[in-house]
Design an enzyme around this catalytic site. Structure first.
Site, mmCIF file in Angstrom:
data_model
loop_
_atom_site.group_PDB
_atom_site.id
_atom_site.type_symbol
_atom_site.label_atom_id
_atom_site.label_comp_id
_atom_site.label_asym_id
_atom_site.label_seq_id
_atom_site.Cartn_x
_atom_site.Cartn_y
_atom_site.Cartn_z
ATOM 1 N N LYS A 154 31.915 47.734 42.590
ATOM 2 C CA LYS A 154 31.367 46.456 42.143
ATOM 3 C C LYS A 154 30.093 46.419 42.696
ATOM 4 O O LYS A 154 29.824 46.517 44.026
ATOM 5 C CB LYS A 154 32.069 45.363 42.566
ATOM 6 C CG LYS A 154 31.470 44.046 41.996
ATOM 7 C CD LYS A 154 32.538 43.063 42.326
ATOM 8 C CE LYS A 154 33.571 42.890 41.463
ATOM 9 N NZ LYS A 154 33.571 42.702 39.979
ATOM 10 N N ASP A 205 37.792 31.121 40.229
ATOM 11 C CA ASP A 205 37.584 31.854 38.971
ATOM 12 C C ASP A 205 38.876 32.415 38.523
ATOM 13 O O ASP A 205 38.771 33.326 37.732
ATOM 14 C CB ASP A 205 36.445 32.552 38.887
ATOM 15 C CG ASP A 205 35.925 32.952 37.355
ATOM 16 O OD1 ASP A 205 36.284 32.115 36.626
ATOM 17 O OD2 ASP A 205 35.292 34.218 37.318
#
Length: 273
Positions: A15, A121
């Protein structure tokens, strides 16, 4: 990458920060800091962070590679096949997600003080299901960095609006109860096989979330046991006073509807799926 002649090969996910976000020093710092905290989580239902490194002057995260599908992909596939996820399968997935999220909420530092880690989230997009039907929660701790940047840059909360709790949309700080709400919505949608809050306009979605009325899961999934429907409806209650906000309790209540044989059958069905 490989280090030395005797290095071990391992599949990982890398990432990195998007170029336009890399120009914000605050975001870069928060990204690295939250990754360091999230790497302390050691739980089978949370994706493991292997390394926080740097390349080209910018941080990256090497994390566990999960071979499987997201819960979102499972729901979409079921819709296309015109079938519903079995109730036991949906429960099995959310029970695991509750366990992983609760573990992160309880994370302590070296002095025994809570980090106050909240995902912010959780959605079907951030729940991976591997080939053995084990759930892995993605990006725990990283969402806080995105949230901080959104508030700083625009003074608003960003994210997947359909899975944000009423109090969060009204400006309250994120708390574990927000993650509990999100998992309640995910469970509702897996059982109903449709979105809970539907509108092409995000503003309308927000109004639906903060409204008092909630469509009961009993109407969306006829035949669901009344006791289970009561727990699902409590997880998405508008008021915190009437809502099931503790993920440890939610885990226990939902797991009570799963017999050991049902878990084995759910894992088999999901693996085949």
């Amino acid at each position: 990458c490989q280090k030395g002649d005797n290095a071990l090969d391992r599949l990982v996910v890398i990432k990195r920060i998007l170029p336009h976000l890399a120009q914000n020093p605050e975001f870069v710092e928060a990204f690295a800091r939250e990754a360091q905290i999230a790497a302390r989580i050691n739980h089978p239902n949370v994706v493991q962070i292997h390394e926080l490194g740097e390349a080209g002057g910018l941080p990256f995260i090497a994390m566990e590679y999960v071979l499987g599908s997201t819960v979102k992909q499972l729901i979409v596939s079921a819709r296309h096949a015109a079938v519903r996820l079995p109730v036991d399968a949906a429960l099995h997935l959310v029970v695991q997600a509750c366990a992983g999220a609760h573990e992160a909420h309880e994370l302590l530092d070296a002095q025994g003080k809570p980090y106050g880690l909240v995902h912010r989230d959780i959605s079907p997009h951030n729940l991976m299901v591997d080939e053995r039907a084990h759930v892995k929660l993605l990006d725990f701790g990283i969402a806080k960095s995105r949230d901080r940047l959104a508030r700083t840059a625009q003074g608003v909360v960003k994210g997947k609006v359909s899975y944000m709790s009423p109090e969060r949309l009204l400006g309250a700080e994120a708390s574990p109860s927000c993650d509990a709400w999100s998992l309640g919505v995910v469970l509702w949608e897996m059982l109903a096989m449709r979105s809970l809050f539907i509108s092409p306009d995000p503003s309308d979605v927000m109004r639906l979330i903060v409204a008092e009325h909630r469509p009961s899961i009993r109407d969306a999934r006829p035949g669901l046991p009344g006791e289970l429907a009561f727990v699902v409806d409590r997880m998405i209650a508008r008021s915190l006073d009437g809502r099931l906000t503790d993920l440890h309790e939610a885990h226990a209540r939902l797991a009570a509807f799963l017999e050991p044989a049902a878990v084995v059958a759910a894992e088999s069905a999901l693996s085949t799926w």
